[in-house]
Design a protein around this motif. Structure first.
Motif, PDB file in Angstrom:
ATOM      1  N   PHE A  66       0.848  -1.205   0.000  1.00 35.94           N
ATOM      2  CA  PHE A  66       0.000   0.000   0.000  1.00 35.94           C
ATOM      3  C   PHE A  66       0.880   1.250   0.000  1.00 35.94           C
ATOM      4  N   ALA A  67       1.901   1.253   0.860  1.00 38.34           N
ATOM      5  CA  ALA A  67       2.808   2.408   0.943  1.00 38.34           C
ATOM      6  C   ALA A  67       3.512   2.636  -0.393  1.00 38.34           C
ATOM      7  N   LYS A  79       3.639  10.025   1.535  1.00 40.75           N
ATOM      8  CA  LYS A  79       4.445   8.944   2.106  1.00 40.75           C
ATOM      9  C   LYS A  79       3.630   8.239   3.188  1.00 40.75           C
ATOM     10  N   ILE A  80       3.521   6.925   3.078  1.00 43.69           N
ATOM     11  CA  ILE A  80       2.887   6.153   4.150  1.00 43.69           C
ATOM     12  C   ILE A  80       4.021   5.532   4.951  1.00 43.69           C
ATOM     13  N   GLU A  81       4.120   5.915   6.199  1.00 48.70           N
ATOM     14  CA  GLU A  81       5.158   5.364   7.065  1.00 48.70           C
ATOM     15  C   GLU A  81       4.569   4.167   7.799  1.00 48.70           C
ATOM     16  N   VAL A  82       5.115   2.981   7.537  1.00 46.40           N
ATOM     17  CA  VAL A  82       4.540   1.770   8.137  1.00 46.40           C
ATOM     18  C   VAL A  82       5.323   1.396   9.396  1.00 46.40           C
ATOM     19  N   LYS A 280      -7.449  -0.414  -3.129  1.00 48.10           N
ATOM     20  CA  LYS A 280      -8.143  -1.429  -3.939  1.00 48.10           C
ATOM     21  C   LYS A 280      -7.116  -2.406  -4.540  1.00 48.10           C
ATOM     22  N   GLU A 281      -6.069  -1.863  -5.105  1.00 53.67           N
ATOM     23  CA  GLU A 281      -5.045  -2.728  -5.717  1.00 53.67           C
ATOM     24  C   GLU A 281      -4.348  -3.590  -4.668  1.00 53.67           C
TER      25      GLU A 281
END
Ligand code: LMR
Length: 356
Positions: A66-67, A79-82, A280-281
Protein backbone atom coordinates in the motif's frame (compact mmCIF):
# COMPACT_ATOMS: atom_id res chain seq x y z
CA UNK A 1 -0.71 52.54 34.49
CA UNK A 2 0.06 53.53 30.90
CA UNK A 3 3.32 51.64 30.90
CA UNK A 4 1.57 48.55 32.32
CA UNK A 5 -0.96 48.70 29.46
CA UNK A 6 1.85 49.09 26.90
CA UNK A 7 3.67 46.13 28.44
CA UNK A 8 0.53 43.96 28.38
CA UNK A 9 -0.29 44.76 24.75
CA UNK A 10 3.29 43.93 23.73
CA UNK A 11 3.03 40.66 25.63
CA UNK A 12 -0.23 39.71 23.84
CA UNK A 13 1.28 40.65 20.46
CA UNK A 14 4.38 38.61 21.23
CA UNK A 15 2.40 35.50 22.20
CA UNK A 16 0.16 35.78 19.12
CA UNK A 17 3.22 36.05 16.82
CA UNK A 18 4.96 33.13 18.50
CA UNK A 19 1.84 30.96 18.17
CA UNK A 20 1.47 31.86 14.48
CA UNK A 21 5.09 31.02 13.68
CA UNK A 22 4.99 27.95 15.90
CA UNK A 23 1.96 26.47 14.15
CA UNK A 24 3.44 27.03 10.73
CA UNK A 25 6.66 25.30 11.70
CA UNK A 26 5.07 22.43 13.58
CA UNK A 27 2.33 21.46 11.19
CA UNK A 28 3.58 22.27 7.70
CA UNK A 29 2.18 19.12 6.08
CA UNK A 30 -1.30 19.60 7.53
CA UNK A 31 -1.46 23.19 6.28
CA UNK A 32 -0.31 22.27 2.85
CA UNK A 33 -2.74 19.43 2.50
CA UNK A 34 -5.69 21.73 2.97
CA UNK A 35 -4.23 24.37 0.61
CA UNK A 36 -3.66 21.81 -2.11
CA UNK A 37 -7.37 21.15 -2.62
CA UNK A 38 -7.51 23.01 -5.92
CA UNK A 39 -3.91 22.85 -7.02
CA UNK A 40 -2.85 19.21 -6.76
CA UNK A 41 -0.14 17.83 -4.52
CA UNK A 42 2.90 20.01 -4.16
CA UNK A 43 4.62 19.12 -0.92
CA UNK A 44 5.38 15.87 0.84
CA UNK A 45 2.74 14.71 3.31
CA UNK A 46 3.28 11.80 5.69
CA UNK A 47 0.60 9.44 7.05
CA UNK A 48 1.21 6.72 9.61
CA UNK A 49 0.14 3.07 9.30
CA UNK A 50 0.49 0.98 12.46
CA UNK A 51 0.12 -2.79 12.77
CA UNK A 52 1.26 -5.53 15.13
CA UNK A 53 2.56 -8.36 12.97
CA UNK A 54 5.89 -9.08 11.30
CA UNK A 55 6.68 -7.80 7.83
CA UNK A 56 6.78 -11.22 6.14
CA UNK A 57 3.08 -11.88 6.70
CA UNK A 58 -0.02 -11.20 4.57
CA UNK A 59 -0.79 -8.01 6.54
CA UNK A 60 2.83 -6.87 6.84
CA UNK A 61 3.44 -7.19 3.11
CA UNK A 62 0.08 -5.63 2.22
CA UNK A 63 0.89 -2.56 4.33
CA UNK A 64 4.23 -2.23 2.51
CA UNK A 65 2.55 -2.70 -0.85
CA UNK A 66 0.00 0.00 0.00
CA UNK A 67 2.81 2.41 0.94
CA UNK A 68 4.65 1.65 -2.28
CA UNK A 69 1.54 2.13 -4.46
CA UNK A 70 0.63 5.41 -2.76
CA UNK A 71 4.16 6.64 -3.27
CA UNK A 72 4.06 5.76 -6.98
CA UNK A 73 0.60 7.16 -7.61
CA UNK A 74 1.39 10.45 -5.88
CA UNK A 75 4.80 10.82 -7.57
CA UNK A 76 6.43 10.66 -4.16
CA UNK A 77 4.23 13.37 -2.61
CA UNK A 78 2.38 11.11 -0.17
CA UNK A 79 4.45 8.94 2.11
CA UNK A 80 2.89 6.15 4.15
CA UNK A 81 5.16 5.36 7.06
CA UNK A 82 4.54 1.77 8.14
CA UNK A 83 5.21 0.74 11.75
CA UNK A 84 5.14 -3.11 12.01
CA UNK A 85 5.49 -5.44 15.02
CA UNK A 86 3.48 -3.20 17.34
CA UNK A 87 6.46 -0.81 17.36
CA UNK A 88 4.13 2.18 17.64
CA UNK A 89 0.99 0.79 19.33
CA UNK A 90 -0.28 -2.55 20.63
CA UNK A 91 -3.38 -3.99 19.00
CA UNK A 92 -5.78 -2.36 21.45
CA UNK A 93 -3.92 0.95 21.74
CA UNK A 94 -4.01 1.43 17.98
CA UNK A 95 -7.80 1.81 17.90
CA UNK A 96 -7.59 4.59 20.47
CA UNK A 97 -4.67 6.19 18.61
CA UNK A 98 -6.72 6.21 15.41
CA UNK A 99 -9.60 7.98 17.11
CA UNK A 100 -7.23 10.53 18.61
CA UNK A 101 -5.61 11.26 15.25
CA UNK A 102 -2.16 9.94 16.20
CA UNK A 103 -2.18 7.39 13.39
CA UNK A 104 -4.08 7.48 10.09
CA UNK A 105 -4.31 3.80 9.11
CA UNK A 106 -4.63 0.64 11.16
CA UNK A 107 -5.61 -2.94 10.26
CA UNK A 108 -6.53 -4.83 13.44
CA UNK A 109 -7.75 -8.38 13.19
CA UNK A 110 -11.54 -8.33 13.13
CA UNK A 111 -11.57 -10.35 16.37
CA UNK A 112 -10.50 -7.19 18.21
CA UNK A 113 -13.42 -5.14 16.97
CA UNK A 114 -16.04 -6.78 19.17
CA UNK A 115 -15.21 -3.99 21.61
CA UNK A 116 -16.66 -1.51 19.09
CA UNK A 117 -19.70 -3.53 18.10
CA UNK A 118 -20.75 -7.12 18.89
CA UNK A 119 -21.60 -7.64 15.21
CA UNK A 120 -17.90 -8.37 14.63
CA UNK A 121 -18.09 -11.51 16.78
CA UNK A 122 -19.74 -13.20 13.81
CA UNK A 123 -16.37 -13.66 12.09
CA UNK A 124 -14.99 -15.48 15.15
CA UNK A 125 -17.64 -18.18 15.16
CA UNK A 126 -16.04 -21.62 14.90
CA UNK A 127 -15.81 -22.98 11.37
CA UNK A 128 -17.79 -19.99 10.10
CA UNK A 129 -15.96 -20.17 6.77
CA UNK A 130 -14.98 -23.33 4.94
CA UNK A 131 -12.36 -21.68 2.75
CA UNK A 132 -11.08 -18.39 1.29
CA UNK A 133 -13.92 -18.31 -1.28
CA UNK A 134 -16.51 -18.36 1.49
CA UNK A 135 -14.69 -15.54 3.30
CA UNK A 136 -14.60 -13.45 0.12
CA UNK A 137 -18.30 -14.04 -0.53
CA UNK A 138 -19.22 -13.02 3.02
CA UNK A 139 -16.98 -9.99 3.32
CA UNK A 140 -17.61 -8.66 -0.17
CA UNK A 141 -21.32 -9.17 0.43
CA UNK A 142 -23.90 -8.39 3.09
CA UNK A 143 -21.79 -9.48 6.08
CA UNK A 144 -18.95 -7.14 5.12
CA UNK A 145 -21.36 -4.25 4.44
CA UNK A 146 -23.11 -4.61 7.78
CA UNK A 147 -19.83 -4.78 9.70
CA UNK A 148 -18.44 -1.64 8.10
CA UNK A 149 -21.76 0.14 8.70
CA UNK A 150 -21.40 -0.71 12.40
CA UNK A 151 -18.23 1.43 12.54
CA UNK A 152 -20.03 4.63 11.58
CA UNK A 153 -21.23 5.36 15.10
CA UNK A 154 -17.56 5.58 16.16
CA UNK A 155 -16.73 7.85 13.20
CA UNK A 156 -14.47 5.12 11.79
CA UNK A 157 -14.34 4.41 8.07
CA UNK A 158 -13.73 0.85 6.91
CA UNK A 159 -11.49 0.99 3.85
CA UNK A 160 -10.97 -2.68 3.02
CA UNK A 161 -10.91 -6.21 4.30
CA UNK A 162 -7.52 -7.86 4.10
CA UNK A 163 -7.18 -11.56 4.64
CA UNK A 164 -4.71 -13.72 6.48
CA UNK A 165 -6.19 -17.20 6.78
CA UNK A 166 -7.34 -19.92 9.10
CA UNK A 167 -6.29 -20.52 12.67
CA UNK A 168 -4.38 -23.57 13.85
CA UNK A 169 -3.69 -24.74 17.39
CA UNK A 170 -0.30 -25.14 19.05
CA UNK A 171 0.33 -26.68 22.44
CA UNK A 172 3.04 -27.97 24.71
CA UNK A 173 0.97 -30.48 26.59
CA UNK A 174 0.38 -33.15 23.98
CA UNK A 175 -1.04 -33.81 20.51
CA UNK A 176 -4.43 -32.20 19.93
CA UNK A 177 -6.72 -34.38 17.82
CA UNK A 178 -10.03 -34.59 19.61
CA UNK A 179 -12.08 -31.84 21.25
CA UNK A 180 -11.19 -33.28 24.66
CA UNK A 181 -7.45 -33.02 24.09
CA UNK A 182 -7.31 -29.39 25.23
CA UNK A 183 -9.00 -30.10 28.55
CA UNK A 184 -7.38 -28.20 31.43
CA UNK A 185 -5.04 -26.21 29.15
CA UNK A 186 -4.69 -22.43 28.97
CA UNK A 187 -4.27 -20.84 25.57
CA UNK A 188 -3.42 -17.30 24.61
CA UNK A 189 -6.29 -15.98 22.49
CA UNK A 190 -7.16 -12.65 20.86
CA UNK A 191 -9.33 -10.16 22.70
CA UNK A 192 -12.66 -11.75 21.80
CA UNK A 193 -15.32 -13.19 24.10
CA UNK A 194 -16.64 -15.58 21.45
CA UNK A 195 -13.23 -17.16 21.20
CA UNK A 196 -12.99 -17.42 24.97
CA UNK A 197 -16.40 -19.11 25.11
CA UNK A 198 -15.38 -21.60 22.40
CA UNK A 199 -12.49 -22.75 24.54
CA UNK A 200 -14.82 -23.12 27.52
CA UNK A 201 -16.74 -25.68 25.47
CA UNK A 202 -13.46 -27.60 25.18
CA UNK A 203 -12.93 -27.29 28.96
CA UNK A 204 -9.92 -25.12 28.24
CA UNK A 205 -9.19 -21.56 29.33
CA UNK A 206 -8.64 -18.75 26.86
CA UNK A 207 -6.39 -15.98 28.10
CA UNK A 208 -7.08 -12.75 26.20
CA UNK A 209 -3.82 -10.94 25.64
CA UNK A 210 -2.02 -8.84 23.03
CA UNK A 211 -0.33 -10.43 20.04
CA UNK A 212 3.09 -9.12 20.95
CA UNK A 213 3.00 -10.76 24.37
CA UNK A 214 2.30 -14.23 22.93
CA UNK A 215 5.86 -15.50 22.45
CA UNK A 216 6.80 -14.54 25.97
CA UNK A 217 3.65 -16.14 27.42
CA UNK A 218 4.48 -19.38 25.62
CA UNK A 219 8.16 -19.34 26.45
CA UNK A 220 7.61 -18.67 30.14
CA UNK A 221 4.90 -21.37 30.17
CA UNK A 222 2.30 -18.94 31.49
CA UNK A 223 0.09 -20.49 28.84
CA UNK A 224 0.21 -24.00 27.36
CA UNK A 225 -0.60 -23.03 23.83
CA UNK A 226 -2.24 -20.59 21.44
CA UNK A 227 -4.22 -20.43 18.22
CA UNK A 228 -3.12 -18.48 15.17
CA UNK A 229 -2.52 -18.55 11.44
CA UNK A 230 0.55 -20.27 10.08
CA UNK A 231 2.05 -16.95 8.97
CA UNK A 232 1.87 -15.60 12.53
CA UNK A 233 3.15 -18.86 14.04
CA UNK A 234 6.00 -18.87 11.53
CA UNK A 235 7.03 -15.22 11.56
CA UNK A 236 6.99 -14.97 15.37
CA UNK A 237 8.63 -18.38 15.78
CA UNK A 238 5.97 -19.75 18.12
CA UNK A 239 6.93 -23.19 16.76
CA UNK A 240 10.26 -22.87 18.59
CA UNK A 241 8.52 -22.85 21.98
CA UNK A 242 5.73 -25.34 21.24
CA UNK A 243 5.89 -29.11 20.72
CA UNK A 244 2.62 -29.82 18.93
CA UNK A 245 0.64 -28.15 16.19
CA UNK A 246 -2.76 -29.13 14.84
CA UNK A 247 -3.97 -28.02 11.44
CA UNK A 248 -7.54 -27.49 12.53
CA UNK A 249 -8.64 -24.49 10.42
CA UNK A 250 -11.20 -23.95 13.18
CA UNK A 251 -11.55 -20.19 12.80
CA UNK A 252 -10.87 -17.30 10.48
CA UNK A 253 -8.36 -14.48 11.03
CA UNK A 254 -8.57 -11.41 8.82
CA UNK A 255 -8.29 -7.63 9.05
CA UNK A 256 -10.36 -4.50 8.75
CA UNK A 257 -8.28 -1.64 7.35
CA UNK A 258 -9.66 1.49 8.97
CA UNK A 259 -9.22 5.22 9.17
CA UNK A 260 -10.86 8.08 11.03
CA UNK A 261 -13.95 9.31 9.16
CA UNK A 262 -13.51 12.99 10.07
CA UNK A 263 -9.86 12.95 8.98
CA UNK A 264 -10.80 11.18 5.74
CA UNK A 265 -13.52 13.75 4.97
CA UNK A 266 -10.99 16.56 5.41
CA UNK A 267 -8.64 15.20 2.72
CA UNK A 268 -8.42 16.77 -0.73
CA UNK A 269 -10.23 14.87 -3.48
CA UNK A 270 -7.00 13.94 -5.24
CA UNK A 271 -5.49 12.47 -2.06
CA UNK A 272 -8.62 10.41 -1.46
CA UNK A 273 -8.52 9.13 -5.05
CA UNK A 274 -4.87 8.04 -4.73
CA UNK A 275 -5.41 6.35 -1.36
CA UNK A 276 -8.59 4.58 -2.54
CA UNK A 277 -7.00 3.28 -5.74
CA UNK A 278 -3.92 2.07 -3.89
CA UNK A 279 -6.10 0.37 -1.27
CA UNK A 280 -8.14 -1.43 -3.94
CA UNK A 281 -5.05 -2.73 -5.72
CA UNK A 282 -3.43 -3.75 -2.43
CA UNK A 283 -6.53 -5.68 -1.40
CA UNK A 284 -6.56 -7.62 -4.67
CA UNK A 285 -2.86 -8.35 -4.20
CA UNK A 286 -3.43 -9.48 -0.60
CA UNK A 287 -6.24 -11.85 -1.64
CA UNK A 288 -3.99 -13.42 -4.27
CA UNK A 289 -1.00 -13.97 -1.96
CA UNK A 290 -2.27 -14.73 1.56
CA UNK A 291 -3.15 -18.40 1.01
CA UNK A 292 0.16 -19.15 -0.68
CA UNK A 293 2.16 -17.46 2.08
CA UNK A 294 0.49 -19.58 4.74
CA UNK A 295 1.03 -22.72 2.64
CA UNK A 296 4.70 -22.01 1.96
CA UNK A 297 5.42 -21.13 5.57
CA UNK A 298 3.78 -24.36 6.76
CA UNK A 299 6.19 -26.16 4.48
CA UNK A 300 9.08 -24.23 6.04
CA UNK A 301 7.95 -25.25 9.53
CA UNK A 302 7.63 -28.88 8.42
CA UNK A 303 11.14 -28.85 6.98
CA UNK A 304 12.99 -26.92 9.65
CA UNK A 305 11.24 -27.51 12.97
CA UNK A 306 10.84 -30.62 15.11
CA UNK A 307 7.30 -29.56 16.09
CA UNK A 308 4.88 -32.48 15.64
CA UNK A 309 2.11 -31.61 13.21
CA UNK A 310 -1.26 -33.28 13.06
CA UNK A 311 -3.83 -32.48 10.40
CA UNK A 312 -7.43 -33.08 11.52
CA UNK A 313 -9.15 -35.78 9.50
CA UNK A 314 -12.68 -35.11 8.20
CA UNK A 315 -14.09 -37.24 10.99
CA UNK A 316 -12.12 -35.35 13.64
CA UNK A 317 -13.12 -31.97 12.21
CA UNK A 318 -16.79 -32.95 12.33
CA UNK A 319 -16.40 -33.81 16.02
CA UNK A 320 -14.89 -30.35 16.67
CA UNK A 321 -17.67 -28.64 14.74
CA UNK A 322 -20.29 -30.50 16.74
CA UNK A 323 -18.66 -29.70 20.07
CA UNK A 324 -18.27 -26.00 19.27
CA UNK A 325 -21.67 -25.52 17.68
CA UNK A 326 -23.56 -24.39 20.84
CA UNK A 327 -21.67 -21.08 20.70
CA UNK A 328 -23.84 -20.12 17.71
CA UNK A 329 -27.01 -20.24 19.82
CA UNK A 330 -25.25 -18.63 22.76
CA UNK A 331 -24.30 -15.63 20.62
CA UNK A 332 -27.51 -15.33 18.60
CA UNK A 333 -28.94 -12.65 20.92
CA UNK A 334 -25.63 -10.77 20.90
CA UNK A 335 -24.64 -10.93 17.24
CA UNK A 336 -28.17 -11.00 15.87
CA UNK A 337 -30.04 -13.69 14.01
CA UNK A 338 -29.56 -12.08 10.62
CA UNK A 339 -25.75 -12.20 10.60
CA UNK A 340 -25.67 -15.70 12.04
CA UNK A 341 -28.03 -16.87 9.31
CA UNK A 342 -25.71 -15.44 6.65
CA UNK A 343 -22.88 -17.52 8.05
CA UNK A 344 -25.05 -20.62 8.23
CA UNK A 345 -25.94 -20.17 4.54
CA UNK A 346 -22.27 -19.85 3.59
CA UNK A 347 -21.40 -22.93 5.63
CA UNK A 348 -24.08 -24.97 3.88
CA UNK A 349 -22.87 -23.89 0.49
CA UNK A 350 -19.11 -24.13 0.96
CA UNK A 351 -18.60 -27.02 3.34
CA UNK A 352 -20.73 -29.28 1.14
CA UNK A 353 -19.63 -28.02 -2.30
CA UNK A 354 -16.03 -28.81 -1.36
CA UNK A 355 -16.96 -32.23 -0.09
CA UNK A 356 -15.94 -31.08 3.37
C1 LMR B 1 -3.37 -11.91 17.05
O1 LMR B 1 -3.53 -11.09 17.97
O2 LMR B 1 -3.06 -13.07 17.23
C2 LMR B 1 -3.57 -11.44 15.62
O3 LMR B 1 -4.64 -10.56 15.62
C3 LMR B 1 -2.37 -10.74 15.11
C4 LMR B 1 -2.62 -10.20 13.75
O4 LMR B 1 -2.85 -9.00 13.64
O5 LMR B 1 -2.59 -11.01 12.80
Amino acid sequence: MKSLLAFLSMLVFGIATALYIGFHDNFPSRDRIYDDEQEGLKELVVFKFSHVVAENTPKGLAAKKFAQLVNEKSAGKIKIEVFPNGSLYSDIEEIKALKEGDVQFIAPSTSKLGMLSPDWFVLDLPYAFADYDAVREGLHGKIGDQLFASLQKDRIKGLAYWTNGFKQITSNKGPVKNPDDLKGQTLRIMQSNVIEDQFKLLHAKGRQDSFNSTFQLLESKKVDGEENTISNIYSKKFYNVQNYMTISNHGYLGYAVMTDQTWWNSLPKETKRILSEAMKETTEWNEKHAAKMNKDQLQQIREHSPILIHELTDEERKAWMKRLDPVYDQYKPIIGEHLIQQVRDLQKQHFTSNGQ
